[in-house]
Design a protein around this motif. Structure first.
Motif, PDB file in Angstrom:
ATOM      1  N   ASN A 162       0.820  -1.213   0.000  1.00 46.15           N
ATOM      2  CA  ASN A 162       0.000   0.000   0.000  1.00 46.15           C
ATOM      3  C   ASN A 162       0.855   1.265   0.000  1.00 46.15           C
ATOM      4  O   ASN A 162       0.478   2.291   0.563  1.00 46.15           O
ATOM      5  CB  ASN A 162      -0.960   0.023   1.209  1.00 46.15           C
ATOM      6  CG  ASN A 162      -2.239   0.799   0.916  1.00 46.15           C
ATOM      7  OD1 ASN A 162      -2.648   0.924  -0.244  1.00 46.15           O
ATOM      8  ND2 ASN A 162      -2.869   1.312   1.952  1.00 46.15           N
ATOM      9  N   GLU A 163       1.996   1.178  -0.687  1.00 45.53           N
ATOM     10  CA  GLU A 163       2.911   2.311  -0.776  1.00 45.53           C
ATOM     11  C   GLU A 163       3.005   2.808  -2.221  1.00 45.53           C
ATOM     12  O   GLU A 163       2.768   2.055  -3.167  1.00 45.53           O
ATOM     13  CB  GLU A 163       4.308   1.916  -0.283  1.00 45.53           C
ATOM     14  CG  GLU A 163       4.373   1.524   1.187  1.00 45.53           C
ATOM     15  CD  GLU A 163       4.040   2.690   2.117  1.00 45.53           C
ATOM     16  OE1 GLU A 163       4.323   3.847   1.725  1.00 45.53           O
ATOM     17  OE2 GLU A 163       3.515   2.435   3.226  1.00 45.53           O
ATOM     18  N   ALA A 164       3.369   4.090  -2.356  1.00 44.03           N
ATOM     19  CA  ALA A 164       3.486   4.718  -3.677  1.00 44.03           C
ATOM     20  C   ALA A 164       4.832   4.351  -4.292  1.00 44.03           C
ATOM     21  O   ALA A 164       5.747   5.175  -4.402  1.00 44.03           O
ATOM     22  CB  ALA A 164       3.329   6.228  -3.556  1.00 44.03           C
ATOM     23  N   ALA A 216      -5.981   6.720  -2.177  1.00 42.28           N
ATOM     24  CA  ALA A 216      -5.849   5.304  -2.510  1.00 42.28           C
ATOM     25  C   ALA A 216      -5.511   4.483  -1.270  1.00 42.28           C
ATOM     26  O   ALA A 216      -6.054   3.382  -1.077  1.00 42.28           O
ATOM     27  CB  ALA A 216      -4.783   5.129  -3.579  1.00 42.28           C
ATOM     28  N   LYS A 217      -4.604   4.977  -0.442  1.00 43.16           N
ATOM     29  CA  LYS A 217      -4.250   4.250   0.777  1.00 43.16           C
ATOM     30  C   LYS A 217      -5.466   4.061   1.679  1.00 43.16           C
ATOM     31  O   LYS A 217      -5.732   2.951   2.173  1.00 43.16           O
ATOM     32  CB  LYS A 217      -3.157   5.013   1.542  1.00 43.16           C
ATOM     33  CG  LYS A 217      -1.774   4.903   0.925  1.00 43.16           C
ATOM     34  CD  LYS A 217      -0.742   5.552   1.832  1.00 43.16           C
ATOM     35  CE  LYS A 217       0.668   5.322   1.288  1.00 43.16           C
ATOM     36  NZ  LYS A 217       1.706   5.862   2.199  1.00 43.16           N
ATOM     37  N   LYS A 218      -6.202   5.124   1.867  1.00 42.83           N
ATOM     38  CA  LYS A 218      -7.391   5.053   2.717  1.00 42.83           C
ATOM     39  C   LYS A 218      -8.429   4.116   2.125  1.00 42.83           C
ATOM     40  O   LYS A 218      -9.075   3.333   2.834  1.00 42.83           O
ATOM     41  CB  LYS A 218      -7.973   6.455   2.897  1.00 42.83           C
ATOM     42  CG  LYS A 218      -9.146   6.526   3.861  1.00 42.83           C
ATOM     43  CD  LYS A 218      -9.591   7.970   4.058  1.00 42.83           C
ATOM     44  CE  LYS A 218     -10.780   8.043   5.021  1.00 42.83           C
ATOM     45  NZ  LYS A 218     -11.235   9.450   5.213  1.00 42.83           N
ATOM     46  N   SER A 219      -8.577   4.175   0.819  1.00 46.35           N
ATOM     47  CA  SER A 219      -9.553   3.315   0.146  1.00 46.35           C
ATOM     48  C   SER A 219      -9.181   1.840   0.284  1.00 46.35           C
ATOM     49  O   SER A 219     -10.041   0.989   0.557  1.00 46.35           O
ATOM     50  CB  SER A 219      -9.661   3.696  -1.329  1.00 46.35           C
ATOM     51  OG  SER A 219     -10.488   2.790  -2.026  1.00 46.35           O
ATOM     52  N   SER A 262     -15.406   1.860  -0.405  1.00 43.51           N
ATOM     53  CA  SER A 262     -14.089   2.259  -0.876  1.00 43.51           C
ATOM     54  C   SER A 262     -14.209   2.936  -2.238  1.00 43.51           C
ATOM     55  O   SER A 262     -15.310   3.294  -2.673  1.00 43.51           O
ATOM     56  CB  SER A 262     -13.165   1.045  -0.948  1.00 43.51           C
ATOM     57  OG  SER A 262     -13.734   0.042  -1.787  1.00 43.51           O
ATOM     58  N   LEU A 263     -13.083   3.110  -2.905  1.00 40.76           N
ATOM     59  CA  LEU A 263     -13.049   3.771  -4.208  1.00 40.76           C
ATOM     60  C   LEU A 263     -12.615   2.785  -5.287  1.00 40.76           C
ATOM     61  O   LEU A 263     -11.819   1.881  -5.030  1.00 40.76           O
ATOM     62  CB  LEU A 263     -12.060   4.943  -4.187  1.00 40.76           C
ATOM     63  CG  LEU A 263     -12.343   6.064  -3.192  1.00 40.76           C
ATOM     64  CD1 LEU A 263     -11.144   7.016  -3.126  1.00 40.76           C
ATOM     65  CD2 LEU A 263     -13.599   6.827  -3.572  1.00 40.76           C
TER      66      LEU A 263
END
Length: 335
Positions: free
Chosen positions: A223-225, A247-250, A260-261
């Motif tokens: 879950n990292e960029a 994105a991380k939160k989703s 979520s997204l």
């Protein structure tokens, strides 16, 4: 004496990463392209893109001393058949699957439609048409019509690479279904003329092909960029830190079975703008994200928020250097 030129409105299929069965691809759509000419300039282009509609308004001018008579064409995206073809191609039952319409100088034009069927770059239109099979390879009508062909014809078409036999077991025994493999190429066209020094207004609309996933996919397994996919998205959509946080939160919410997204994508071919006389003198781009709670990211300079869901970019003497790719993050319910 008249000079003749040909104009073409080109669209191509966007290549997207495969994400198994949770991905839907999209067809990239684009704007009017001239063959290289010094006679016709684009004075203005107004481009509006939303998840439901693309609208483009042009003003062209014949800057030469002689009339120019042209054929204007709007090639639709190629539609490829196959068992795993996963593309949003609009209304599969209609020849005009993206709902294309065109108006010139305030008058609606009913363009002619040319459709051709290809298998391995060989024109098979006459073969398919003679058998009265619908030409869209993704349509249910085409599959149903294939099932009625004689076995001798089906065997011949398999040898030609037009179809293949999909053998499967749905729990009630082995089944066989013949699936189109051909590619459909479609183009709308009409004839027009440009008088010297006169502006011509052309407007067209159609429904975009919107792709998407069932999650956000540009962060790595931690879950990292990081990683190749993130680098691709950063270059393609100009995502920023705020999008990374979303994105991380989703992803955390999705793992907790919470709303979520998901990603939606829209692509538009802008780089065809390099083929007319000079730059686009006045260019306006409006991106409409559709709903208030959607999030949008795309590459552009001097972009301003102009409404609850709209963002605008303007430019003068504009040469589009890259095509336009739009990323939407859209809320969805819990899995």
């Amino acid at each position: 004496m008249k000079r003749s030129l040909t104009l073409a409105l080109l669209m191509s299929i966007a290549a997207l990463p495969a994400l198994a069965n949770d991905t839907t691809a999209q067809l990239a759509t684009g704007g009017l392209e001239f063959t290289r000419t010094d006679a016709i300039s684009m004075e203005e282009e107004k481009l509006y893109i939303s998840p439901k509609e693309v609208r483009v308004d042009y003003i062209f001018r014949n800057t030469g001393d002689l009339p120019v008579e042209t054929y204007v064409a709007f090639p639709m995206p190629d539609i490829d058949g196959g068992p795993e073809s996963n593309v949003d191609a609009g209304d599969l039952a209609s020849d005009n699957f993206l709902g294309f319409s065109v108006v010139q100088d305030g008058v609606a034009i009913k363009p002619d439609l040319q459709q051709r069927v290809y298998s391995s770059d060989i024109d098979m239109t006459d073969v398919v048409a003679a058998a009265k099979i619908p030409m869209n390879p993704l349509s249910e009508q085409a599959r149903k019509a294939l099932a009625k062909l004689p076995q001798e014809t089906l065997d011949d078409w398999q040898n030609r690479g037009l179809i293949f036999a999909d053998v499967y077991d749905d729990g009630s025994g082995e089944k066989k279904e013949y699936v189109p493999l051909w590619t459909l190429k479609s183009a709308y066209w009409w004839k027009t003329s440009f008088a010297p020094g006169k502006d011509i207004q052309v407007a067209h609309t159609y429904r975009p092909s919107v792709g998407g996933t069932v999650a956000t996919t540009f962060l790595d397994e931690n879950n990292e960029a990081k990683g190749a996919r993130f680098d691709e998205y950063k270059k393609k959509y100009c995502i920023d830190d705020a999008f990374v946080r979303l994105a991380k939160k989703s992803n955390e919410a999705m793992n907790a079975n919470q709303p979520s997204l998901v990603e939606n994508w829209i692509s538009y071919v802008l780089t065809t703008g390099g083929n007319w006389a000079g730059p686009i003198k006045k260019f306006t781009l409006v991106i409409d994200k559709g709903e208030h709670d959607n999030f949008v990211s795309f590459c552009g300079e001097g972009v301003k928020k102009t409404g609850d869901t709209t963002f605008e970019m303007t430019a003068t003497d504009y040469y589009p250097e890259k095509d336009l790719d739009i990323l939407l993050l859209v809320p969805t319910g819990a899995p």
